[in-house]
Structures are given as structure tokens and as C-alpha cells.
Design a protein around this motif. Structure first.
Motif, PDB file in Angstrom:
ATOM      1  N   ASP A  95       1.967  19.250  80.870  1.00 23.89           N
ATOM      2  CA  ASP A  95       0.667  19.804  80.489  1.00 23.89           C
ATOM      3  C   ASP A  95      -0.326  19.550  81.619  1.00 23.89           C
ATOM      4  O   ASP A  95      -0.111  18.688  82.476  1.00 23.89           O
ATOM      5  N   GLU A  96      -1.406  20.328  81.614  1.00 21.65           N
ATOM      6  CA  GLU A  96      -2.472  20.160  82.596  1.00 21.65           C
ATOM      7  C   GLU A  96      -3.828  20.219  81.899  1.00 21.65           C
ATOM      8  O   GLU A  96      -3.988  20.873  80.873  1.00 21.65           O
ATOM      9  N   PHE A  97      -4.783  19.530  82.500  1.00 22.39           N
ATOM     10  CA  PHE A  97      -6.169  19.591  82.029  1.00 22.39           C
ATOM     11  C   PHE A  97      -7.050  19.799  83.247  1.00 22.39           C
ATOM     12  O   PHE A  97      -6.868  19.152  84.274  1.00 22.39           O
ATOM     13  N   ARG A  98      -8.030  20.697  83.103  1.00 18.28           N
ATOM     14  CA  ARG A  98      -8.992  20.888  84.191  1.00 18.28           C
ATOM     15  C   ARG A  98     -10.347  21.254  83.624  1.00 18.28           C
ATOM     16  O   ARG A  98     -10.452  22.124  82.752  1.00 18.28           O
ATOM     17  N   SER A  99     -11.370  20.580  84.102  1.00 16.48           N
ATOM     18  CA  SER A  99     -12.732  20.939  83.739  1.00 16.48           C
ATOM     19  C   SER A  99     -13.645  20.684  84.924  1.00 16.48           C
ATOM     20  O   SER A  99     -13.512  19.669  85.613  1.00 16.48           O
ATOM     21  N   PHE A 100     -14.564  21.604  85.166  1.00 17.49           N
ATOM     22  CA  PHE A 100     -15.650  21.311  86.079  1.00 17.49           C
ATOM     23  C   PHE A 100     -16.654  20.438  85.324  1.00 17.49           C
ATOM     24  O   PHE A 100     -16.633  20.364  84.090  1.00 17.49           O
ATOM     25  N   VAL A 101     -17.522  19.765  86.060  1.00 18.06           N
ATOM     26  CA  VAL A 101     -18.460  18.820  85.468  1.00 18.06           C
ATOM     27  C   VAL A 101     -19.855  19.086  86.036  1.00 18.06           C
ATOM     28  O   VAL A 101     -20.015  19.266  87.248  1.00 18.06           O
ATOM     29  N   LYS A 102     -20.838  19.086  85.169  1.00 18.41           N
ATOM     30  CA  LYS A 102     -22.213  19.344  85.594  1.00 18.41           C
ATOM     31  C   LYS A 102     -22.877  18.051  86.052  1.00 18.41           C
ATOM     32  O   LYS A 102     -23.006  17.108  85.270  1.00 18.41           O
TER      33      LYS A 102
ATOM     34  N   ASP B 170     -22.375  25.954  84.598  1.00 17.89           N
ATOM     35  CA  ASP B 170     -21.805  26.361  83.309  1.00 17.89           C
ATOM     36  C   ASP B 170     -20.905  25.291  82.690  1.00 17.89           C
ATOM     37  O   ASP B 170     -20.344  25.502  81.614  1.00 17.89           O
ATOM     38  N   ALA B 171     -20.737  24.155  83.382  1.00 22.81           N
ATOM     39  CA  ALA B 171     -19.791  23.125  82.938  1.00 22.81           C
ATOM     40  C   ALA B 171     -20.459  22.106  82.010  1.00 22.81           C
ATOM     41  O   ALA B 171     -21.690  21.948  82.018  1.00 22.81           O
ATOM     42  N   PRO B 172     -19.674  21.393  81.218  1.00 21.20           N
ATOM     43  CA  PRO B 172     -20.222  20.307  80.398  1.00 21.20           C
ATOM     44  C   PRO B 172     -20.543  19.086  81.254  1.00 21.20           C
ATOM     45  O   PRO B 172     -20.038  18.946  82.369  1.00 21.20           O
ATOM     46  N   TYR B 173     -21.374  18.203  80.710  1.00 19.39           N
ATOM     47  CA  TYR B 173     -21.649  16.944  81.390  1.00 19.39           C
ATOM     48  C   TYR B 173     -20.448  16.009  81.242  1.00 19.39           C
ATOM     49  O   TYR B 173     -19.570  16.215  80.397  1.00 19.39           O
ATOM     50  N   PHE B 174     -20.417  14.965  82.056  1.00 24.93           N
ATOM     51  CA  PHE B 174     -19.257  14.078  82.102  1.00 24.93           C
ATOM     52  C   PHE B 174     -18.875  13.475  80.744  1.00 24.93           C
ATOM     53  O   PHE B 174     -17.689  13.466  80.400  1.00 24.93           O
ATOM     54  N   PRO B 175     -19.818  12.960  79.936  1.00 19.14           N
ATOM     55  CA  PRO B 175     -19.403  12.407  78.636  1.00 19.14           C
ATOM     56  C   PRO B 175     -18.657  13.420  77.773  1.00 19.14           C
ATOM     57  O   PRO B 175     -17.687  13.067  77.088  1.00 19.14           O
ATOM     58  N   GLU B 176     -19.090  14.688  77.801  1.00 15.24           N
ATOM     59  CA  GLU B 176     -18.399  15.707  77.024  1.00 15.24           C
ATOM     60  C   GLU B 176     -17.015  15.995  77.603  1.00 15.24           C
ATOM     61  O   GLU B 176     -16.045  16.221  76.856  1.00 15.24           O
ATOM     62  N   VAL B 177     -16.896  15.978  78.931  1.00 15.09           N
ATOM     63  CA  VAL B 177     -15.579  16.163  79.552  1.00 15.09           C
ATOM     64  C   VAL B 177     -14.639  15.042  79.100  1.00 15.09           C
ATOM     65  O   VAL B 177     -13.463  15.281  78.800  1.00 15.09           O
ATOM     66  N   MET B 178     -15.146  13.813  79.041  1.00 18.39           N
ATOM     67  CA  MET B 178     -14.320  12.700  78.578  1.00 18.39           C
ATOM     68  C   MET B 178     -13.897  12.891  77.121  1.00 18.39           C
ATOM     69  O   MET B 178     -12.759  12.567  76.749  1.00 18.39           O
ATOM     70  N   ASN B 179     -14.776  13.429  76.300  1.00 20.53           N
ATOM     71  CA  ASN B 179     -14.400  13.707  74.910  1.00 20.53           C
ATOM     72  C   ASN B 179     -13.297  14.752  74.844  1.00 20.53           C
ATOM     73  O   ASN B 179     -12.337  14.619  74.074  1.00 20.53           O
ATOM     74  N   ARG B 180     -13.418  15.787  75.653  1.00 16.07           N
ATOM     75  CA  ARG B 180     -12.407  16.850  75.659  1.00 16.07           C
ATOM     76  C   ARG B 180     -11.079  16.330  76.216  1.00 16.07           C
ATOM     77  O   ARG B 180     -10.011  16.685  75.707  1.00 16.07           O
ATOM     78  N   PHE B 181     -11.182  15.482  77.242  1.00 15.38           N
ATOM     79  CA  PHE B 181      -9.946  14.948  77.801  1.00 15.38           C
ATOM     80  C   PHE B 181      -9.285  13.973  76.832  1.00 15.38           C
ATOM     81  O   PHE B 181      -8.058  13.915  76.741  1.00 15.38           O
ATOM     82  N   SER B 182     -10.086  13.221  76.099  1.00 19.44           N
ATOM     83  CA  SER B 182      -9.536  12.334  75.071  1.00 19.44           C
ATOM     84  C   SER B 182      -8.745  13.140  74.047  1.00 19.44           C
ATOM     85  O   SER B 182      -7.658  12.725  73.616  1.00 19.44           O
ATOM     86  N   ALA B 183      -9.274  14.304  73.675  1.00 27.13           N
ATOM     87  CA  ALA B 183      -8.549  15.176  72.741  1.00 27.13           C
ATOM     88  C   ALA B 183      -7.232  15.655  73.350  1.00 27.13           C
ATOM     89  O   ALA B 183      -6.225  15.805  72.646  1.00 27.13           O
ATOM     90  N   PHE B 184      -7.234  15.885  74.661  1.00 25.15           N
ATOM     91  CA  PHE B 184      -6.014  16.262  75.379  1.00 25.15           C
ATOM     92  C   PHE B 184      -4.980  15.139  75.279  1.00 25.15           C
ATOM     93  O   PHE B 184      -3.788  15.387  75.050  1.00 25.15           O
ATOM     94  N   LEU B 185      -5.411  13.899  75.442  1.00 30.16           N
ATOM     95  CA  LEU B 185      -4.499  12.758  75.338  1.00 30.16           C
ATOM     96  C   LEU B 185      -3.960  12.615  73.922  1.00 30.16           C
ATOM     97  O   LEU B 185      -2.778  12.311  73.720  1.00 30.16           O
ATOM     98  N   VAL B 186      -4.816  12.839  72.939  1.00 33.31           N
ATOM     99  CA  VAL B 186      -4.377  12.780  71.534  1.00 33.31           C
ATOM    100  C   VAL B 186      -3.342  13.868  71.261  1.00 33.31           C
ATOM    101  O   VAL B 186      -2.294  13.613  70.664  1.00 33.31           O
TER     102      VAL B 186
END
Length: 256
Positions: free
Chosen positions: A58-65, A89-105
């Protein structure tokens, strides 16, 4: 291909990109602007932990504001290929961490409620900088605690390739731990291992990550045990750090 006892079940290969201005260095308050990760797992691990074959699952990618310096410098865009529109257009870092946490779950790596690790996984980076420097600084700037699943267990791939190359040349083992004037970048590591040249755009976070993953897969194929070899200090301080989340402008280079 030689199977080796491998203590970890999965690896998260990470190569962040961050804000920069010409003339700045690792002591500057860089802000992460791309968070790309490749998740790799064993396909042949037996009950005794012996394995040699890894593959991307799997892969995860997000730009960060960024927040402190939200406008990218021309130097940064030229280096990374990341545009102002992509970070705007990207989310801030805390939101990226939330999304990545969901990826790990989703991939069964952490518990959905507690964030505790459910399997043994290790971070892999090119050099120690990504987590040791960039993530620690970004968590301070964003005024958040470093997630539990990001602490410890980091494999500096560059160090492993350097040590392997020294061993192949018959150099003393201790030499691999000595400071080097020039350490092998991703392109040199690929060539050292006899792999095909760099694929994609250098300094694109996702392309760098995929190429580092190729190196990790090859190291495993050659029977090298993949274990942590670097450390982080989540509480590390730089001169520009004030109170949590505060950047002291007088300690920063005046680039805009």
C-alpha cells in the motif's frame, strides 16, 4: 537469494519534502509539505521469522499546508516540483497525521482506539533526517505531540548500504560507523546495489520513497537483517524554538 531471520513484520518507507530557501540548512525551521509512505511486507516469512522477499502492499501520499511560511520559495518549487497550488489545497500537518493514522489502522498496524502497535513495524528513511529532524520540528511547529507510532524503530537505509559496500570491499567493519565526507545518495545507493537507475523525479517525495523502497527490498533479498540503527529525540530543541508552537523570528534567516 538468502533467507535471514527478520524481526520486523512490516516497514514504512518515508521521505518527506519540506520548505526551504536557498542558503538554509537543517537548523532552519523547515515545514513538511509532502508526506509519502510505502508500506512493505514479507511475502515469504515462515514461522521461525526467516524471510527474504518484500513487496509494496500500500502507499500513502499527502501534500501538507505550511503555516509559518505558507508561500513556497522558487528554490523549493524548483527542487521538489511541489507547486503553491498543491500546498494551498492541502490539509495542515495534524490532519495529515489523522489521515495517516487511519491508513495504519486500515492496514492492521495500529489499534484504532489506542494507537498501540499491533505488529512489529520499522520506519525506513534515507539518512536520519526525515524523522529525527523534520518530523520533530514539524510537531513542535504544529504544537502537537509526536504520535506514539512514530517514536523509535528507525532504519537509516543509507547507513546500511554504506556498511554493506565497505564489507564487500573488505574494509574494517568499524570504518562503516565513522563519519563520512560524502554519504551515498539514493542514486549512488541504487548503482552500488546494481539496481536500475532512479525512477521518476529526484526530490519528489513519493518518487524518492519508491526508490528507497527498491533499495530496502534488495537489501532483504541479499540476506541483510533489517533493524533500527538510528534514534530520535522528540524533545530536541533548536535555537529558534520559543514556547510550544512559537518560532522566534530573530533566530531565523530573513528569507521570504
Amino acid at each position: 537469494m538468502s533467507k535471514t531471520h527478520q524481526p520486523y513484520d512490516a516497514f514504512l518507507v518515508l521521505d518527506v519534502e519540506a520548505t526551504c530557501f536557498q542558503g538554509t540548512d537543517f537548523h532552519w525551521p523547515n515545514e513538511i509539505i509532502e508526506w509519502p509512505v510505502c508500506l512493505v511486507r514479507w511475502t515469504d516469512k515462515d514461522k521461525n521469522g526467516m524471510a527474504s522477499t518484500l513487496q509494496i502492499v500500500d502507499e500513502f501520499r499527502s501534500f501538507v499546508k505550511p503555516t509559518w511560511r505558507p508561500t513556497l520559495s522558487p528554490f523549493c518549487t524548483d527542487l521538489t516540483g511541489i507547486t503553491q497550488e498543491q500546498v494551498d489545497d492541502a490539509p495542515y500537518f495534524p490532519e495529515v497525521m489523522n489521515r495517516f493514522s487511519a491508513f495504519l489502522v486500515k492496514n492492521g498496524l495500529i489499534h484504532p482506539a489506542t494507537g498501540e502497535r499491533l505488529v512489529r513495524f520499522c520506519w525506513c528513511t534515507d539518512g536520519p533526517f526525515d524523522v529525527r529532524d523534520f518530523v520533530v520540528k514539524q510537531c513542535f511547529i504544529s504544537n502537537i505531540a509526536m504520535p506514539h507510532w512514530l517514536r523509535g524503530d528507525i532504519l537509516d537505509v543509507r547507513k546500511v548500504v554504506s556498511g554493506w559496500a565497505d564489507a564487500m570491499q573488505g574494509l574494517p567493519t568499524k570504518k562503516a560507523t565513522l563519519p563520512r565526507r560524502i554519504t551515498p545518495n539514493i542514486t549512488v545507493q541504487l548503482r552500488t546495489l546494481g539496481l536500475a537507475p532512479f525512477e521518476g523525479r529526484q526530490h519528489s517525495g513519493i518518487d524518492d520513497t519508491r526508490n528507497i523502497t527498491r533499495i530496502v527490498v534488495e537489501l532483504a533479498r541479499r540476506g541483510i537483517q533489517l533493524q533500527p540503527n538510528t534514534y530520535i529525540r522528540p524533545g530536541r530543541r533548536w535555537a529558534w524554538m520559543g514556547k510550544s508552537g512559537e518560532i522566534l523570528e530573530e533566530y531565523c534567516l530573513t528569507h521570504y
